[in-house]
Every structure is written in C-alpha cells, then in structure tokens.
Design a protein around this motif. Sequence first.
Motif, PDB file in Angstrom:
ATOM      1  N   ARG A 129       7.334   6.238  -7.803  1.00 57.60           N
ATOM      2  CA  ARG A 129       5.981   6.514  -7.316  1.00 57.60           C
ATOM      3  C   ARG A 129       4.990   5.903  -8.294  1.00 57.60           C
ATOM      4  O   ARG A 129       5.155   6.052  -9.514  1.00 57.60           O
ATOM      5  CB  ARG A 129       5.768   8.021  -7.219  1.00 57.60           C
ATOM      6  N   VAL A 148       0.882   5.727  -9.177  1.00 57.15           N
ATOM      7  CA  VAL A 148      -0.456   6.243  -8.895  1.00 57.15           C
ATOM      8  C   VAL A 148      -1.424   5.583  -9.866  1.00 57.15           C
ATOM      9  O   VAL A 148      -1.230   5.640 -11.082  1.00 57.15           O
ATOM     10  CB  VAL A 148      -0.523   7.784  -9.041  1.00 57.15           C
ATOM     11  N   ALA A 200      -2.045   4.593  -4.494  1.00 51.54           N
ATOM     12  CA  ALA A 200      -0.807   5.338  -4.759  1.00 51.54           C
ATOM     13  C   ALA A 200       0.209   4.932  -3.706  1.00 51.54           C
ATOM     14  O   ALA A 200      -0.124   4.834  -2.526  1.00 51.54           O
ATOM     15  CB  ALA A 200      -1.060   6.835  -4.706  1.00 51.54           C
ATOM     16  N   PHE A 201       1.412   4.670  -4.155  1.00 47.98           N
ATOM     17  CA  PHE A 201       2.429   4.191  -3.206  1.00 47.98           C
ATOM     18  C   PHE A 201       3.814   4.376  -3.804  1.00 47.98           C
ATOM     19  O   PHE A 201       3.969   4.723  -4.967  1.00 47.98           O
ATOM     20  CB  PHE A 201       2.188   2.712  -2.877  1.00 47.98           C
ATOM     21  N   PHE A 202       4.826   4.136  -2.971  1.00 51.36           N
ATOM     22  CA  PHE A 202       6.227   4.294  -3.385  1.00 51.36           C
ATOM     23  C   PHE A 202       6.937   2.948  -3.337  1.00 51.36           C
ATOM     24  O   PHE A 202       6.684   2.144  -2.447  1.00 51.36           O
ATOM     25  CB  PHE A 202       6.943   5.273  -2.453  1.00 51.36           C
TER      26      PHE A 202
END
Lengths: 261, 157
Positions: A83, A85, A127-129
């Motif tokens: 993750r 952020v 924010a991302f995965f």
Amino acid sequence: MINRRDFLKNTVKGIAGITLSLSAIEIIDPQKIFADKTDKSKVRWVFLVDTYKCVGCGFCVKACKQENEIPYDANVTRTWVERYVITKDGKFFADTPKGARDGFITGKIDLGQGKFQDIKKEDIDKAFFVPKLCNQCENPPCVQVCPVGATYQAPDGVVLVDRKWCIGCGYCIMGCPYGVRFFHPVYHTAEKCNFCYHRITKGLKTACVQACPFGARQIGNIKDPNDPVTKIIMTERVGILKEEYGTKPQVYYIGLDKEVK
Amino acid sequence: MKNHVYRPLIVVLCLIGLILIARIFYVPKDFGVHERGYMYGWYREGNTEDWTKVAVKYQGEDYCKGCHPDKYDSIMKTPHAIIQCENCHGPAIEHPSNPQKLAIDKSRAQCLRCHASLPYPTSGRAKIRGIDPEKHNPDIECVMCHNPHKPSLEGLK
C-alpha cells in the motif's frame, strides 16, 4: 614496440568488447522479445498488473499461499500487495502487513515494531495498492549467482528452483533486486513465485489471477500476438520495476508511480 | 624420482579418478547446459517436468458450478459474481472426495478485505461501498445480518 599485427588484433578485440558491453546495458524492449521468433519456444510467459483496479483485498496472497503450500502463518509469501499513501505535505508511507494476506482492513499504516500511523482522509493526495511477485526477468540475476545450477530459466521464460539441487546458500535471495525470494520454511531451499508453473502449463490461470475479483492481475504469452495481455503491453503505457538494473523484468504495470520501487 | 614421491602421487590420482567415476553416476544425464546457455540455462531438465506435476488446489468456479448450479446461478445475479467461490469456501482440491467438506470463511475479517472503507482516490477501493469497522456493529459477524450470496440491502436477513 607494438607491431602492425598486434595492433590490428587488439583493435578488433577492442571493438568487439565495446559492442558487447553496449548490448549488455541495452534497456528493455518488449517489441524485441515479441518479435524474437528465432527462439525454439513458442511461449514466453509475462504478467500484467493494473494498479488502478487493485483494491488491496489480498485474495491473491491467500490463494497463492494455499495453492503453493507456503506455510500460512509463516511471514513469507511468493506474492504480496503493497500500500502506498502520499500525503498533501509530501510525506510518503508504504506498508504490507503480513504481505496483505488478510488484506488491508484499516487506514492505519503499519510502520513496523508495533507502531501505526493514522492518516486523515483529507490529507491524502494519492493512495493505491501495488501487487508484487517474481518478475521472471529475461536476465535473471538470481540465476547467474547460483553456484550449483539449482535455479534456472525454463525455455518459456519462467525462473524455477530445483529443490533437489538447491544447497540453501542464499546467494539468489541476496541477488534478487526485487526481494521476491526467501527460504521455504519446510524444505529449507530457496523459494519464489513461478507463475504457478503447474497451472499455466495445464492451460489454467495462476492462482492469484483466478482469485482476483477485479481483474488487476493478468497472465499472458507475449509471443502470441492475439493474447489480450500482449496487446495491452504493445499498445498501452506500461511500466516495469527497477529498469536501471538491466534485468529486463517481465511483469508489466499499469499506473506505476515514482514512489514504487 | 624416488618411491616416496610418486607413491602419494598415485594415491591422489586414484582419488581424482574415483571422484570422476562417482560423478558419472551421481550427476543425472539431463543435467547440463540448455537453451539459455551456461549463464541462465545450466540445470537439471527433469525438474521442469517435476514442477508441472504439482497438484492444482484452486479449481475455479466452473468446477463448483458442475454440482452446485443453483448457488452459482444465484450469486451470478449479484455484485459478488466477480468473487471466486473458493475465495470464501476454501480451495476445492479434490472435493467432494478430498476434502469431503470445505471450511467456509464467514469471518468479519473476510468481508472487511473489501468493505472496510478506505478513501483512496487513485485506487478502485474508493468505489466499493464500505463501512468503518470500529463504528459499524463492531462486535458481531457481518453474516448475522448480511447474506454474502445476496449482498444487496434487500437481502438483509
């Protein structure tokens, strides 16, 4: 005093040396792998990850661990989800609690050593995965360092580990720039993602691709021009990880950001 | 040359010979340099086949559909259609013979994988309907009220 014969000899050697090293540092070119039909093998497995689609549910990690018999509670995994952020004041956080085996169920960032960072919704810029797995490099550094020929690249591009041959020296674990290798807690040999070799060779998708509800993960054969994955890699904007290492990784990403390493 | 020099020499040569002979038997015939050359393709070829023989555990929803078409058809009409049966019901392996019964994950944590609200603007997660796990009935299991096979609010138990 150098004579003419030696001078000519050295010149030829010198030019050969220079051209060789230039080809070694040549950056990745999917077109070239796609076009290389001289190869005996008609298959070259590649992977495509769309980070926009990933929601961090971790079903891929859960499925991978069970499919490939990686002890479920051991803190090692063949694939994991990170993750990222990035906050409005320029701070950057990344975590992957238990490799995201149980997904991301809280907004608190795991800083390690039992510390957590709460981030307010309004402070988040991006924010991302990002799912990670073995890149099945075209020039795998892990294979080069193996002293016993236990890890190797199969003709279809997948890097495999021979558990009978591995002596557990750990050079490959140190050599992988992506940190995808670890010791298998049961077999005590080097372990890594092999694109679920037992599945892809039977015409199935890998366990992680099948488990992903959102289509964030895809596997394909880059030598097949009609493969949907090949079409995306050839016609859309895709990125790879740590290009500067010259390993020519074959896991392509949509939506990479500079923070992702 | 004196005897005491070449006697140990013979012993050493015999040892080397023995090692070379043992090597012929110990190293498998298919071990050697293959397609990718010495740097990338030095290995035991039989291992590639060994890897293809690993048992498949996650069989996929088409396998489940064979015996449970009613369950399959009903979930296909819901937003949960995108989720593989085995993500909650566990890997089928050789079900129904082995295992005879699958252990279903009905835990709150299982639902929260997607439905814990995370407002991440550049990820698909923000588009999923989510709850704050600390505020939304924190002490009970989701399946007490919600039916995962009929997740719309009309499906509430």
